[in-house]
Design an enzyme around this catalytic site. Structure first.
Site, mmCIF file in Angstrom:
data_model
loop_
_atom_site.group_PDB
_atom_site.id
_atom_site.type_symbol
_atom_site.label_atom_id
_atom_site.label_comp_id
_atom_site.label_asym_id
_atom_site.label_seq_id
_atom_site.Cartn_x
_atom_site.Cartn_y
_atom_site.Cartn_z
ATOM 1 N N ASP A 67 0.824 -18.108 3.890
ATOM 2 C CA ASP A 67 -0.418 -17.639 3.296
ATOM 3 C C ASP A 67 -0.283 -16.243 2.692
ATOM 4 O O ASP A 67 0.729 -15.548 2.898
ATOM 5 C CB ASP A 67 -1.557 -17.665 4.337
ATOM 6 C CG ASP A 67 -1.113 -17.132 5.701
ATOM 7 O OD1 ASP A 67 -0.059 -16.484 5.786
ATOM 8 O OD2 ASP A 67 -1.836 -17.367 6.677
ATOM 9 N N ASP A 136 -9.282 -18.084 17.482
ATOM 10 C CA ASP A 136 -10.238 -19.176 17.224
ATOM 11 C C ASP A 136 -9.505 -20.476 16.870
ATOM 12 O O ASP A 136 -10.126 -21.437 16.432
ATOM 13 C CB ASP A 136 -11.217 -18.781 16.104
ATOM 14 C CG ASP A 136 -10.509 -18.502 14.779
ATOM 15 O OD1 ASP A 136 -9.262 -18.614 14.718
ATOM 16 O OD2 ASP A 136 -11.205 -18.173 13.800
ATOM 17 N N HIS A 138 -7.129 -20.842 14.538
ATOM 18 C CA HIS A 138 -6.652 -21.008 13.164
ATOM 19 C C HIS A 138 -5.126 -20.991 13.113
ATOM 20 O O HIS A 138 -4.464 -20.319 13.905
ATOM 21 C CB HIS A 138 -7.276 -19.984 12.200
ATOM 22 C CG HIS A 138 -6.813 -18.577 12.365
ATOM 23 N ND1 HIS A 138 -7.643 -17.557 12.764
ATOM 24 C CD2 HIS A 138 -5.599 -18.001 12.168
ATOM 25 C CE1 HIS A 138 -6.958 -16.434 12.805
ATOM 26 N NE2 HIS A 138 -5.713 -16.669 12.446
ATOM 27 N N GLU A 143 -9.413 -21.998 8.846
ATOM 28 C CA GLU A 143 -10.430 -21.558 9.789
ATOM 29 C C GLU A 143 -11.139 -22.753 10.423
ATOM 30 O O GLU A 143 -11.112 -23.855 9.867
ATOM 31 C CB GLU A 143 -11.464 -20.697 9.042
ATOM 32 C CG GLU A 143 -10.868 -19.468 8.375
ATOM 33 C CD GLU A 143 -10.493 -18.361 9.354
ATOM 34 O OE1 GLU A 143 -10.471 -18.603 10.572
ATOM 35 O OE2 GLU A 143 -10.216 -17.247 8.876
HETATM 36 C C1 F6R Z 1 0.035 -15.586 9.615
HETATM 37 C C2 F6R Z 1 -1.042 -16.513 9.846
HETATM 38 C C3 F6R Z 1 -1.993 -16.441 10.998
HETATM 39 C C4 F6R Z 1 -1.434 -15.838 12.275
HETATM 40 C C5 F6R Z 1 -2.526 -15.760 13.350
HETATM 41 C C6 F6R Z 1 -2.016 -15.119 14.617
HETATM 42 O O1 F6R Z 1 0.749 -15.903 8.427
HETATM 43 O O2 F6R Z 1 -1.164 -17.372 9.049
HETATM 44 O O3 F6R Z 1 -2.472 -17.737 11.249
HETATM 45 O O4 F6R Z 1 -0.362 -16.608 12.716
HETATM 46 O O5 F6R Z 1 -3.600 -15.041 12.860
HETATM 47 O O6 F6R Z 1 -1.729 -13.786 14.375
HETATM 48 P P1 F6R Z 1 -1.020 -12.850 15.471
HETATM 49 O O7 F6R Z 1 0.388 -13.332 15.568
HETATM 50 O O8 F6R Z 1 -1.083 -11.473 14.872
HETATM 51 O O9 F6R Z 1 -1.778 -13.015 16.728
#
Ligand code: F6R
Length: 243
Positions: A67, A136, A138, A143
């Site tokens: 992303d 959450d 994701h 989302e």
């Molecule tokens: C990153 C992404 C997100 C993260 C998620 C967890 O490219 O797509 O889905 O993997 O927000 O983030 P952290 O690792 O910072 O807890």
């Protein structure tokens, strides 16, 4: 699904790096789907260390990131392009022309997302997709409530995600409100999926995602249906699971 229990963050990172490393050894021209966020940084660090020792070679690898924020050009310090270079690409021999991140600078969402799906298809699909998980549920920027059928698309980020991402931005700096992300369909088409998770703040969501029902309300829950899904998590993150 397979769950691998790690002692702590360091152990989780080494185990995940071992799995990625095995993939690249088995298939030197592997297509790796990569993630940003705090969790995989230790995994990238470990891969860099092994690269420096001569144990792993990325010269034929293609990387396709999950992303990117819409509206941020590559050279913006908070862009995921920038993050990946700072944390991984600048330190290993992945060829620049084999690095793909959605084009956040393209304001035409439809064109940007279509082009990205074409990149993935042209590469022959993703061999191993690395994922983190949001509190959450994701994955990527998919989302809660997003349709499982989507490929790369533009999303409005939830307040929770915007708030959680604030830590990567300077004080007072505005966090982008939209992003381009691979969809669940894209992620599910990866031949292997590897998720890393650590810390007690991920415990509740791991329980819901992997011991609860498969539902769009918890996007990661769909991974229960993936034929080759591995979760590597530390004891704190696994503390609520029955296993
Ligand atoms: C990153 C992404 C997100 C993260 C998620 C967890 O490219 O797509 O889905 O993997 O927000 O983030 P952290 O690792 O910072 O807890």
């Amino acid at each position: 699904m397979k769950i691998i229990r790690a002692k702590d963050y360091y152990d989780m990172s080494r185990k995940a790096a071992n799995i990625i490393s095995a993939q690249v050894i088995m298939k030197p021209n592997a297509v790796l789907g990569l993630a940003t966020g705090g969790t995989p940084v230790g995994t990238y660090k470990q891969l860099i260390e092994w690269y420096n020792k001569g144990d792993i070679d990325f010269s034929s690898v293609t990387t396709i990131n999950l992303d990117e924020y819409r509206g941020l050009p590559r050279d913006h310090e908070q862009s995921y392009w920038y993050f990946m270079h700072e944390n991984f690409f600048n330190f290993v021999n992945v060829q620049e022309e084999n690095i793909f991140v959605p084009d956040g600078a393209n304001p035409d969402s439809e064109a940007a997302c279509k082009a990205y799906d074409q990149v993935i298809h042209k590469a022959g699909g993703i061999d191993l997709q690395l994922l983190g998980i949001g509190t959450d549920g994701h994955i990527g920027f998919n989302e809660p409530g997003s349709a499982f059928e989507l490929e790369t698309h533009c999303v409005d980020l939830t307040d929770e995600t915007i708030k959680s991402n604030q830590r990567f931005f300077g004080e007072g700096e505005e966090v982008p409100k939209q992003a381009y992300t691979m969809g669940i369909k894209t992620i599910m088409q990866a031949r292997k999926v590897l998720m890393v998770a650590n810390g007690e703040d991920k415990a509740e969501i791991l329980k819901k995602a992997f011991e609860g029902p498969v539902t769009p309300a918890v996007q990661a829950s769909i991974l229960q249906m993936h034929p080759d899904f591995t979760l590597v998590a530390d004891e704190a993150a696994l503390s609520l699971l029955d296993l």
